[in-house]
Enzyme design. Structure first.
Site, PDB file in Angstrom:
ATOM      1  N   LYS A 125       6.440  12.932 -43.159  1.00  0.00           N
ATOM      2  CA  LYS A 125       7.211  11.686 -43.112  1.00  0.00           C
ATOM      3  C   LYS A 125       6.874  10.870 -41.865  1.00  0.00           C
ATOM      4  O   LYS A 125       6.720   9.644 -41.934  1.00  0.00           O
ATOM      5  CB  LYS A 125       8.715  11.999 -43.131  1.00  0.00           C
ATOM      6  CG  LYS A 125       9.194  12.934 -44.251  1.00  0.00           C
ATOM      7  CD  LYS A 125       9.078  12.317 -45.609  1.00  0.00           C
ATOM      8  CE  LYS A 125       9.819  13.139 -46.675  1.00  0.00           C
ATOM      9  NZ  LYS A 125       9.294  14.502 -46.862  1.00  0.00           N
ATOM     10  N   LYS A 160      16.337  10.284 -46.497  1.00  0.00           N
ATOM     11  CA  LYS A 160      15.696  11.550 -46.847  1.00  0.00           C
ATOM     12  C   LYS A 160      15.469  12.410 -45.614  1.00  0.00           C
ATOM     13  O   LYS A 160      15.275  11.899 -44.501  1.00  0.00           O
ATOM     14  CB  LYS A 160      14.380  11.320 -47.576  1.00  0.00           C
ATOM     15  CG  LYS A 160      13.386  10.394 -46.901  1.00  0.00           C
ATOM     16  CD  LYS A 160      12.226  10.127 -47.855  1.00  0.00           C
ATOM     17  CE  LYS A 160      11.254   9.104 -47.321  1.00  0.00           C
ATOM     18  NZ  LYS A 160      10.157   8.806 -48.262  1.00  0.00           N
ATOM     19  N   ARG A 210       0.314   8.434 -55.793  1.00  0.00           N
ATOM     20  CA  ARG A 210      -0.333   9.420 -54.937  1.00  0.00           C
ATOM     21  C   ARG A 210      -1.832   9.123 -54.911  1.00  0.00           C
ATOM     22  O   ARG A 210      -2.517   9.216 -55.933  1.00  0.00           O
ATOM     23  CB  ARG A 210      -0.065  10.837 -55.452  1.00  0.00           C
ATOM     24  CG  ARG A 210      -0.960  11.932 -54.891  1.00  0.00           C
ATOM     25  CD  ARG A 210      -0.910  12.062 -53.375  1.00  0.00           C
ATOM     26  NE  ARG A 210       0.410  12.270 -52.856  1.00  0.00           N
ATOM     27  CZ  ARG A 210       1.025  13.447 -52.762  1.00  0.00           C
ATOM     28  NH1 ARG A 210       0.420  14.541 -53.187  1.00  0.00           N
ATOM     29  NH2 ARG A 210       2.242  13.540 -52.248  1.00  0.00           N
ATOM     30  N   ARG A 225       3.598   8.423 -60.102  1.00  0.00           N
ATOM     31  CA  ARG A 225       4.707   9.305 -60.501  1.00  0.00           C
ATOM     32  C   ARG A 225       5.914   8.415 -60.774  1.00  0.00           C
ATOM     33  O   ARG A 225       6.515   7.856 -59.862  1.00  0.00           O
ATOM     34  CB  ARG A 225       4.954  10.335 -59.407  1.00  0.00           C
ATOM     35  CG  ARG A 225       3.738  11.251 -59.203  1.00  0.00           C
ATOM     36  CD  ARG A 225       3.706  11.916 -57.870  1.00  0.00           C
ATOM     37  NE  ARG A 225       3.649  10.942 -56.781  1.00  0.00           N
ATOM     38  CZ  ARG A 225       3.757  11.255 -55.502  1.00  0.00           C
ATOM     39  NH1 ARG A 225       3.928  12.512 -55.135  1.00  0.00           N
ATOM     40  NH2 ARG A 225       3.693  10.320 -54.578  1.00  0.00           N
ATOM     41  N   ARG A 233      13.871   8.952 -58.106  1.00  0.00           N
ATOM     42  CA  ARG A 233      12.748   9.668 -57.522  1.00  0.00           C
ATOM     43  C   ARG A 233      11.627   9.820 -58.542  1.00  0.00           C
ATOM     44  O   ARG A 233      11.865  10.191 -59.678  1.00  0.00           O
ATOM     45  CB  ARG A 233      13.182  11.054 -57.036  1.00  0.00           C
ATOM     46  CG  ARG A 233      14.264  11.031 -55.968  1.00  0.00           C
ATOM     47  CD  ARG A 233      14.806  12.428 -55.707  1.00  0.00           C
ATOM     48  NE  ARG A 233      15.456  12.988 -56.886  1.00  0.00           N
ATOM     49  CZ  ARG A 233      15.917  14.236 -56.970  1.00  0.00           C
ATOM     50  NH1 ARG A 233      15.788  15.042 -55.926  1.00  0.00           N
ATOM     51  NH2 ARG A 233      16.498  14.671 -58.070  1.00  0.00           N
ATOM     52  N   ASP A 273       1.023   8.334 -50.126  1.00  0.00           N
ATOM     53  CA  ASP A 273       1.988   7.844 -51.105  1.00  0.00           C
ATOM     54  C   ASP A 273       2.275   6.368 -50.860  1.00  0.00           C
ATOM     55  O   ASP A 273       2.637   5.976 -49.739  1.00  0.00           O
ATOM     56  CB  ASP A 273       3.287   8.644 -51.024  1.00  0.00           C
ATOM     57  CG  ASP A 273       3.121  10.083 -51.503  1.00  0.00           C
ATOM     58  OD1 ASP A 273       2.069  10.377 -52.104  1.00  0.00           O
ATOM     59  OD2 ASP A 273       4.032  10.896 -51.281  1.00  0.00           O
ATOM     60  N   GLU A 281       4.694   7.837 -47.327  1.00  0.00           N
ATOM     61  CA  GLU A 281       4.453   9.144 -46.733  1.00  0.00           C
ATOM     62  C   GLU A 281       2.958   9.383 -46.633  1.00  0.00           C
ATOM     63  O   GLU A 281       2.167   8.825 -47.409  1.00  0.00           O
ATOM     64  CB  GLU A 281       5.082  10.280 -47.562  1.00  0.00           C
ATOM     65  CG  GLU A 281       6.588  10.285 -47.591  1.00  0.00           C
ATOM     66  CD  GLU A 281       7.162  11.501 -48.315  1.00  0.00           C
ATOM     67  OE1 GLU A 281       6.403  12.466 -48.556  1.00  0.00           O
ATOM     68  OE2 GLU A 281       8.354  11.478 -48.635  1.00  0.00           O
ATOM     69  N   ASN A 283       0.839  12.771 -46.703  1.00  0.00           N
ATOM     70  CA  ASN A 283       0.964  14.208 -46.930  1.00  0.00           C
ATOM     71  C   ASN A 283      -0.330  14.908 -46.546  1.00  0.00           C
ATOM     72  O   ASN A 283      -1.405  14.584 -47.053  1.00  0.00           O
ATOM     73  CB  ASN A 283       1.274  14.474 -48.404  1.00  0.00           C
ATOM     74  CG  ASN A 283       2.610  13.865 -48.822  1.00  0.00           C
ATOM     75  OD1 ASN A 283       3.644  14.489 -48.681  1.00  0.00           O
ATOM     76  ND2 ASN A 283       2.577  12.635 -49.320  1.00  0.00           N
TER      77      ASN A 283
END
Length: 314
Positions: A125, A160, A210, A225, A233, A273, A281, A283
């Site tokens: 994050k 979050k 993604r 997604r 979400r 993301d 984000e 990752n």
């Protein structure tokens, strides 16, 4: 090559969607040997190299009973051609300790992917803070007053935890502010824990994209997604629908700009993301999405990744 995967228990893999499995399958197809362990199997003792209790595995081609394994044995991490750190979040103290052990293994000659110091320095994050021009309105705090001010400014927000994964612990609070205080207390543990707040991006209805970056270069397809039903979400673990689609030129430019900074630090694999045009984000621990993109488009992301591992191992 002989590859060591440091991962969650492989018996728990869902092979129909697991990215680490696709890496192993492609590596096996090329004739590379596969060995596995979990972070809890790493150890160091003064006067010795970093060791692990490992198991050699062979893939069967059956995605249900998908591997056979040897008896456990001790091995030095430096004896492998590459060590792939694929432990899922949470990004907790045990994860940090594992990166220190892996960093010591690097000093002994091991080649670790992604680089342990880079894993430690780029929590999922918080890594976005380095790239504010690509990020929507975002707040990192543990203060309820900060959250109230942020909500008053932006009206519709998402809160979050910093150590979650798969959409775990994500809340949306609309303009009415309903339950904002209670949600803040839940996430900050009454002032003890820092968390993240972001302006809600309505473009989420088109998917949380993604983008896979391999050695700084984005794959030609992304995995959007898409939230289902009343869910906000898009995470696949939260019931989102994964739809592979060609990367846009705008997203490609954003990904390359970020990859140009992060890849030289030893982040060979990144899962970026993006919602709309905003990065949410970065990752780096165990990015996923390979299987869905491969199955839906034929784009060989696992092959691209193993190509990069082979180059790094030379």
């Amino acid at each position: 090559m002989h590859l060591l995967f440091v991962a969650d228990p492989i018996a728990s893999f869902k092979t129909h969607k697991d990215t680490t499995y696709t890496m192993m399958r492609e590596a096996t197809r090329r004739g590379h040997a596969i060995t596995v362990c979990e972070p809890r199997h790493l150890r160091w003792q003064s006067g010795q190299q970093v060791m692990a209790q490992v198991r050699d595995i062979a893939l069967t081609g059956d995605e249900k009973a998908w591997f056979t394994e040897s008896a456990p044995r001790d091995a030095a991490l430096a004896d492998f051609d590459a060590v792939l750190m694929r432990k899922d979040p949470p990004f907790d103290a045990e994860f940090i300790y594992a990166t220190h052990l892996l960093e010591q293994a690097e000093r002994e000659g091991a080649r670790v992917i992604n680089k342990p110091a880079a894993l430690r320095n780029h929590p999922e994050k918080l890594a976005v803070m380095e790239f504010p021009r690509f990020v929507g309105p975002t707040l990192v705090t543990r203060s309820p007053d900060d959250v109230k001010r942020f909500h008053a400014e932006h009206g519709d927000i998402v809160l979050k935890p910093l150590d979650g994964m798969g959409g775990m612990g994500i809340f949306r609070v609309g303009p009415d502010g309903l339950n904002l205080g209670s949600i803040t207390e839940t996430l900050n543990h009454h002032g003890a824990t820092t968390f993240m707040v972001q302006k809600f991006l309505p473009e989420i209805t088109a998917g949380d994209k993604r983008i896979i970056l391999i050695d700084g270069e984005p794959a030609p397809f992304v995995l959007a997604r898409i939230p289902q039903g009343s869910e906000v979400r898009g995470n696949l673990a939260a019931g989102g629908k994964g739809v592979a689609q060609p990367i846009t030129e705008a997203d490609r430019a954003t990904a390359r700009a970020i990859g140009a900074v992060l890849a030289p630090r030893g982040l060979l694999l990144i899962g970026l993301d993006i919602i709309g045009t905003k990065v949410t984000e970065i990752n780096v621990t165990s990015p996923t999405g390979f299987r869905e993109i491969l199955d839906q488009t034929g784009c060989d992301v696992p092959g691209m990744f193993v190509d990069a591992v082979e180059r790094a191992g030379r």
